[in-house]
Scaffold this motif. Structure first.
Motif, short mmCIF file in Angstrom:
data_model
loop_
_atom_site.label_atom_id
_atom_site.label_comp_id
_atom_site.label_asym_id
_atom_site.label_seq_id
_atom_site.Cartn_x
_atom_site.Cartn_y
_atom_site.Cartn_z
N ARG A 1 0.84 -1.20 0.00
CA ARG A 1 0.00 0.00 0.00
C ARG A 1 0.88 1.25 0.00
O ARG A 1 0.65 2.19 -0.75
CB ARG A 1 -0.90 0.01 1.24
CG ARG A 1 -1.68 1.31 1.41
CD ARG A 1 -2.08 1.57 2.86
NE ARG A 1 -0.91 1.74 3.72
CZ ARG A 1 -0.96 1.93 5.03
NH1 ARG A 1 -2.10 1.95 5.65
NH2 ARG A 1 0.16 2.09 5.73
N ASN A 2 1.93 1.25 0.83
CA ASN A 2 2.80 2.42 0.90
C ASN A 2 3.44 2.73 -0.45
O ASN A 2 3.57 3.89 -0.83
CB ASN A 2 3.87 2.22 1.98
CG ASN A 2 3.27 2.17 3.38
OD1 ASN A 2 2.07 2.36 3.55
ND2 ASN A 2 4.10 1.92 4.37
N MET A 3 3.85 1.69 -1.17
CA MET A 3 4.47 1.89 -2.48
C MET A 3 3.45 2.42 -3.49
O MET A 3 3.74 3.30 -4.29
CB MET A 3 5.09 0.58 -3.00
CG MET A 3 6.23 0.05 -2.16
SD MET A 3 7.53 1.27 -1.87
CE MET A 3 7.45 1.47 -0.09
N VAL A 4 2.24 1.88 -3.42
CA VAL A 4 1.19 2.31 -4.36
C VAL A 4 0.83 3.78 -4.09
O VAL A 4 0.75 4.60 -5.02
CB VAL A 4 -0.06 1.41 -4.21
CG1 VAL A 4 -1.23 1.98 -4.97
CG2 VAL A 4 0.25 -0.01 -4.68
N VAL A 5 0.67 4.12 -2.82
CA VAL A 5 0.28 5.50 -2.47
C VAL A 5 1.40 6.47 -2.84
O VAL A 5 1.16 7.55 -3.37
CB VAL A 5 -0.07 5.60 -0.96
CG1 VAL A 5 -0.23 7.04 -0.52
CG2 VAL A 5 -1.34 4.79 -0.67
N GLU B 1 2.47 6.12 9.47
CA GLU B 1 3.60 5.24 9.76
C GLU B 1 4.49 5.88 10.81
O GLU B 1 4.58 7.10 10.88
CB GLU B 1 4.42 4.97 8.49
CG GLU B 1 3.73 4.08 7.46
CD GLU B 1 3.65 2.62 7.91
OE1 GLU B 1 4.05 2.32 9.04
OE2 GLU B 1 3.20 1.80 7.10
N LYS B 2 5.16 5.06 11.59
CA LYS B 2 6.01 5.59 12.67
C LYS B 2 7.42 5.91 12.18
O LYS B 2 8.15 6.64 12.83
CB LYS B 2 6.09 4.59 13.82
CG LYS B 2 4.78 4.50 14.57
CD LYS B 2 4.94 3.81 15.92
CE LYS B 2 3.66 3.89 16.72
NZ LYS B 2 2.50 3.30 15.98
N SER B 3 7.81 5.35 11.04
CA SER B 3 9.17 5.58 10.54
C SER B 3 9.13 5.87 9.05
O SER B 3 8.36 5.28 8.30
CB SER B 3 10.02 4.34 10.82
OG SER B 3 11.07 4.26 9.89
N ILE B 4 10.03 6.77 8.62
CA ILE B 4 10.12 7.14 7.21
C ILE B 4 10.53 5.94 6.36
O ILE B 4 10.21 5.83 5.18
CB ILE B 4 11.09 8.33 7.03
CG1 ILE B 4 10.97 8.97 5.65
CG2 ILE B 4 12.54 7.92 7.29
CD1 ILE B 4 11.71 10.28 5.49
N ARG B 5 11.24 4.98 7.01
CA ARG B 5 11.71 3.80 6.25
C ARG B 5 10.54 2.99 5.69
O ARG B 5 10.69 2.30 4.70
CB ARG B 5 12.60 2.92 7.14
CG ARG B 5 13.90 3.60 7.52
CD ARG B 5 14.85 2.65 8.23
NE ARG B 5 14.39 2.29 9.56
CZ ARG B 5 14.53 3.06 10.64
NH1 ARG B 5 15.13 4.23 10.55
NH2 ARG B 5 14.08 2.67 11.81
#
Ligand code: AMO
Length: 479
Positions: free
Chosen positions: A139-143, A439-443
């Motif tokens: 999801r993070n990659m898609v967004v 998310e808690k971390s930028i990574r």
């Protein structure tokens, strides 16, 4: 047979279709076998009935999760009481007639059906390509992709020109240590990876481009934190003939348009399910007009230059933007030296110019930060466009004439050829995504992140090089 995507299964009801993807789960109930198949568009249940061929049964017995398979069968509507309403394709299934293993998979080193936060991060990063199969990372990659695309559209609509700038370049002092790259043909000479495209974007203003943007990669050799990474992406922006309020208004418009675009998003059949899920949950703007606070006020009232002004700080559904302005031009470093708070190209406040030499620490600047939910998501300034004033700042910073010429001669030279007043800003897109995605971390929003101490555990970088490579780069390594 032509591939059918899982999202197209509804159009294929009562027809034969072939699906390609990864096995999510496999349940063997003795007489029947159920395989949940996953592709980029969804997940669908494939059922092997007792009357399926022995050949298909044999293949099904070998199949394990994460195998890549090809499944052919008839798509059917599931009986009313078997419909899984929570799943996008829970009302259909494939009655398998043939299946084929395309490629096998080892058992993954960690589960992929959780959100992954229970797994040691180092292990997830070493197997990032598997970690990315989990719904949350995917999801993070898609967004990320979709938001970058929207930003490009918004900037282009506002008549900005997208221009890329070199990665092999000369350093710009922006407070962090720089990564060095040896120049093979020039023994003892080095390129520096840019901390930001700061000088290039100012040179683009001298060049008459007037409105520039770039989704730019920046490199800073600094200690990482939850909201900091060694290489990160900025939406780098520069404009000519503008004052501070105009740059801020432009950035504000960009962000409000982006959030509204997400919230008013009309789904199309080309959309990824993860994107649509995100759109449903995208946090709301606290206000379309971002409040403005001076640095002095923020420090006095909140004790920080990035106050979190959400109505309820535990609320991940709220986006509270805030401008912080009137930053001091200089700050004292730990060894008592004067340093630029933002960077040395920042315009001093004209009312404070006479204190530049006598009381430099009291001089305010035309520098501004954009704060979101307590994070600095962007920083910028109006720049100096008068070479004399620029030299005066360098001198106040204790940079000798000689050093000024060596480090900034190119910029001072360019400023002799008709410089428009200019200014800009650079929102950090990693931080923005981290907040949008809660998310808690930028990574978590970086495709292939490094660990805190700078290791890329997947690729195994950094790594020693064979002697001949070092020799070629004119490097001898201290033991
Ligand atoms: P600055 O150094 O303030 O300004 O950086 C701008 C924004 O970039 C983000 N950022 C980072 N994100 C992730 N990891 C990091 N290590 C990191 N460092 C910075 C932050 C920050 O607000 N050239 C100027 C901009 C300008 O003056 O126009 C600059 O780089 O969100």
């Amino acid at each position: 047979m032509k591939r059918t995507l899982i999202k197209e299964s509804h159009q294929s009801v009562d027809q034969e279709a072939t699906f390609l993807g990864w096995v999510d789960t496999r349940r063997d109930m003795g007489k029947m076998v159920f395989i949940d198949l996953k592709d980029r568009t969804g997940i669908i249940q494939c059922t092997l009935l007792p009357n399926v061929s022995d050949e298909a049964k044999a293949v099904a017995a070998e199949i394990r999760p994460q195998f890549v398979v090809s499944i052919t069968g008839t798509v059917v509507k599931r009986p009313e009481k078997m419909v899984n309403a929570d799943k996008a394709h829970g009302d259909v299934e494939v009655l398998v007639s043939a299946l084929e293993i395309v490629s096998i998979s080892e058992t993954p080193p960690f589960p992929l059906d959780t959100d992954g936060t229970e797994i040691k991060e180092e292990l997830r990063l070493e197997y990032r390509y598997l970690d990315m199969r989990r719904n949350r990372v995917r999801r993070n990659m898609v967004v990320r992709s979709k938001v970058f695309g929207m930003i490009r559209d918004i900037m282009t609509d506002m008549e900005f020109l997208e221009i890329d700038t070199p990665v092999l370049t000369k350093g710009t002092p922006e407070g962090a240590r720089e990564y060095l790259v040896p120049a093979r043909n020039k023994p003892g000479q080095f390129y520096v990876l840019p901390q930001s495209p700061q000088q290039f974007k100012q040179l683009l203003m001298v060049a008459g481009m007037e409105k520039y943007f770039q989704i730019a990669r920046c490199f800073r050799d600094e200690d990482v934190r939850a909201d900091r990474h060694q290489e990160f992406i900025q939406l780098d922006i520069e404009m000519s003939f503008v004052n501070q309020e105009e740059v801020m208004a432009m950035a504000e418009k960009m962000f409000v348009t982006l959030i509204e675009k997400i919230q008013d998003y009309k789904a199309t059949d080309k959309d990824w399910p993860e994107w649509l899920e995100f759109v449903k949950n995208c946090p709301r703007l606290q206000s379309k007009e971002f409040p403005v606070m001076t640095y002095a006020e923020a420090m006095e009232k909140f004790g920080t230059d990035k106050p979190d002004i959400r109505n309820n700080p535990d609320d991940p559904n709220e986006l509270a933007f805030l401008w912080v302005v009137d930053f001091p031009l200089f700050e004292k470093t730990s060894d008592g030296k004067l340093a630029s708070s933002h960077h040395p190209f920042t315009m001093p406040h004209p009312d404070d110019l006479d204190k530049l030499e006598s009381d430099p620490e009291s001089v305010r600047s035309y520098a501004y930060d954009l704060v979101l939910n307590g994070y600095e998501v962007g920083g910028g300034s109006i720049r100096i466009h008068d070479p004399k004033l620029q030299k005066r700042i360098f001198t106040t910073l204790g940079i000798s004439e000689e050093e000024q010429e060596r480090q900034f001669g190119h910029l001072l030279k360019a400023f002799e050829f008709g410089v428009p007043p200019h200014g800009g800003i650079a929102p950090g897109l990693g931080r923005l995504l981290m907040i949008l995605l809660n998310e808690k971390s930028i990574r978590e929003v970086i495709p292939f992140p490094k660990t805190g101490d700078g290791n890329d555990l997947l690729m195994g970088a950094p790594s020693p090089l064979p002697a001949h490579r070092l020799d070629e780069a004119n490097i001898s390594v201290k033991k």
